[in-house]
Write a protein that holds these residues in place. Structure first.
Motif, mmCIF file in Angstrom:
data_model
loop_
_atom_site.group_PDB
_atom_site.id
_atom_site.type_symbol
_atom_site.label_atom_id
_atom_site.label_comp_id
_atom_site.label_asym_id
_atom_site.label_seq_id
_atom_site.Cartn_x
_atom_site.Cartn_y
_atom_site.Cartn_z
ATOM 1 N N GLY A 152 -7.414 -51.337 -37.910
ATOM 2 C CA GLY A 152 -8.595 -50.555 -37.571
ATOM 3 C C GLY A 152 -8.292 -49.597 -36.440
ATOM 4 O O GLY A 152 -8.151 -50.018 -35.289
ATOM 5 N N ASP A 154 -10.389 -46.974 -36.066
ATOM 6 C CA ASP A 154 -11.611 -46.270 -36.435
ATOM 7 C C ASP A 154 -12.521 -45.955 -35.253
ATOM 8 O O ASP A 154 -13.737 -45.816 -35.396
ATOM 9 N N THR A 156 -14.394 -45.404 -31.376
ATOM 10 C CA THR A 156 -15.307 -46.103 -30.484
ATOM 11 C C THR A 156 -16.473 -46.767 -31.220
ATOM 12 O O THR A 156 -17.060 -47.727 -30.722
ATOM 13 N N HIS A 157 -16.823 -46.271 -32.418
ATOM 14 C CA HIS A 157 -17.905 -46.876 -33.201
ATOM 15 C C HIS A 157 -17.346 -47.829 -34.265
ATOM 16 O O HIS A 157 -17.983 -48.059 -35.292
ATOM 17 N N SER A 158 -16.192 -48.411 -34.020
ATOM 18 C CA SER A 158 -15.404 -49.159 -34.998
ATOM 19 C C SER A 158 -16.152 -50.271 -35.730
ATOM 20 O O SER A 158 -16.710 -51.189 -35.116
ATOM 21 N N THR A 160 -14.286 -52.070 -37.791
ATOM 22 C CA THR A 160 -13.227 -53.093 -37.765
ATOM 23 C C THR A 160 -13.352 -53.971 -36.531
ATOM 24 O O THR A 160 -13.145 -55.184 -36.595
ATOM 25 N N ARG A 161 -13.686 -53.377 -35.392
ATOM 26 C CA ARG A 161 -13.906 -54.159 -34.174
ATOM 27 C C ARG A 161 -15.025 -55.163 -34.374
ATOM 28 O O ARG A 161 -14.925 -56.327 -33.945
ATOM 29 N N ILE A 282 -6.913 -54.320 -34.508
ATOM 30 C CA ILE A 282 -7.476 -53.054 -34.035
ATOM 31 C C ILE A 282 -6.584 -52.439 -32.961
ATOM 32 O O ILE A 282 -5.832 -53.131 -32.271
ATOM 33 N N ASP A 285 -9.218 -46.633 -29.463
ATOM 34 C CA ASP A 285 -10.604 -46.755 -29.001
ATOM 35 C C ASP A 285 -11.331 -47.932 -29.636
ATOM 36 O O ASP A 285 -12.293 -48.448 -29.067
ATOM 37 N N ALA A 286 -10.913 -48.356 -30.812
ATOM 38 C CA ALA A 286 -11.518 -49.534 -31.430
ATOM 39 C C ALA A 286 -11.277 -50.773 -30.578
ATOM 40 O O ALA A 286 -12.106 -51.681 -30.530
ATOM 41 N N SER A 289 -12.062 -48.725 -25.769
ATOM 42 C CA SER A 289 -12.659 -47.401 -25.581
ATOM 43 C C SER A 289 -12.857 -47.121 -24.098
ATOM 44 O O SER A 289 -13.433 -47.932 -23.368
#
Length: 385
Positions: A152, A154, A156-158, A160-161, A282, A285-286, A289
């Motif tokens: 992941g 993906d 800051t709005h991940s 995957t996180r 991850i 940023d994921a 951030s």
């Protein structure tokens, strides 16, 4: 190993290039229909540049980088030089010149190096299912993909996180808004080979050289979150926020193209230590951030990518062992830099007026070593030292 990467930003592309070099089959899935950079430019400090050098991209990144020989802080209201010095001692100590670069150009370079044909656009991930042998990925368009490892990257709005942690983590507003863009270098703004930052009232106006005779500019203003964002009012607002500031700042505001200027409310995320679950991991940023106040967001994503690819290559006790080693190596360094950036953010943007005024006073006494020591402390400790 068949590896799927979610996100074609700096971290995802760097990880993809590194993993392909070690012989893995890698596909990158990006939710956007076309890839557009978030922000005009990025500070690639020496640790980030070294990651790209490691991937064989030395000449390519050097062509994108601005010639940043000196650093200066200017009193934004009076125009008086507070401190000005050469970055040569920093470059000599860490062994690599930093490069401010255009985000779009860096992203295009990385996509070319990875292979555009292996980047699938318009693939918004909506589900993750890990059965222990592989990960099944579902996309909004109804398609699916399968991989032995899901990375992941993906942002800051991940999503995957959220899968790794089992919960959605709230972003924390850092207290200021940033406007940024690119503009032609002019002697009316600042010296062409200098990183120049005008400071005062908890605000900043900054100029960094990038390739092709351009400055990357940004303005920072402490403001409430959620204000209306009207692109046609950027100049008017900046004129209000920087009323009374010196002529170069006024000239900069007059010269910007509102249609090509970005506005960002700056956030970070409270640090956490779990970077993987099962066959899902991850990075960037994921995972951590940060605010841009020490210029390490993109660099840390690149460090993650190099260390993760090496952990998978050199450790032979299985995937779980390699991911655990990556997690335990990276979360301490990356999280420390998140908190360091947060602290710098609070000082720079006058969370406490006395502390910020003391910083301004210290800048007037600064000869260079103290500031360079701080930057060097962010650079060292990277996986390629």
């Amino acid at each position: 190993m068949e590896i799927a990467i979610i996100g074609a930003g700096m971290g995802g592309l760097t990880a993809g290039i590194a993993l392909k070099k070690f012989g893995h089959q890698v596909t990158i899935y990006e939710q956007a229909e076309q890839i557009l950079p978030v922000g005009a430019a990025i500070s690639l400090w020496s640790n980030g540049v070294k990651c790209l050098n490691y991937l064989g991209l030395t000449e390519q990144v050097a062509k994108l980088g601005g010639q940043m020989d000196n650093l200066a802080y200017i009193d934004g209201l009076s125009g008086e030089i507070m401190t000005q010095f050469s970055l040569a001692p920093l470059i000599e100590e860490v062994g690599q010149r930093p490069y401010p670069v255009s985000r779009a150009e860096l992203q295009n370079m990385l996509m070319d190096a990875f292979g555009r044909q292996e980047i699938q656009l318009g693939k918004k991930m909506v589900s993750i299912a890990d059965n222990g042998q592989y990960v099944e990925i579902g996309f909004q368009d109804g398609s699916n993909a399968r991989a032995e490892l899901l990375i992941g990257a993906d942002g800051t709005h991940s999503m995957t996180r959220q899968y790794v942690l089992g919960e959605q983590v709230e972003r924390r507003y850092a207290g200021y808004v940033n406007w940024n863009g690119l503009i032609e270098i002019s002697k009316d703004l600042a010296p062409a080979k200098q990183w120049t930052t005008f400071v005062g009232e908890g605000k900043r106006a900054s100029l960094m050289p990038v390739a092709d005779q351009r400055f990357y500019f940004f303005f920072d203003v402490p403001l409430p979150v959620g204000l209306e964002n009207n692109r046609t009012e950027y100049k008017t607002l900046l004129k209000q926020y920087f009323s009374g500031w010196c002529p170069p700042v006024q000239h900069l505001i007059d010269s910007i193209d509102e249609q090509k200027t970005n506005r960002v409310e700056i956030h970070d995320i409270e640090p956490f230590t779990q970077f993987y679950k099962g066959r899902v991991v991850i990075l960037g940023d994921a995972a951590h951030s940060t605010t841009p106040d020490i210029g390490q967001g993109g660099c840390q994503a690149m460090e993650d990518s190099i260390y993760l690819s090496r952990a998978l290559q050199i450790n032979t006790l299985g995937l779980e062992d390699a991911l655990k080693r990556y997690q335990n190596k990276r979360n301490e360094r990356a999280n420390e830099l998140v908190l360091r950036a947060r602290k710098r953010c609070d000082v720079t943007h006058m969370k406490d007026e006395q502390i910020t005024q003391a910083w301004y006073d210290d800048l007037r006494k600064e000869q260079g070593p103290h500031i360079m020591k701080g930057i060097i402390s962010n650079i060292v400790g990277n996986p390629l030292d």
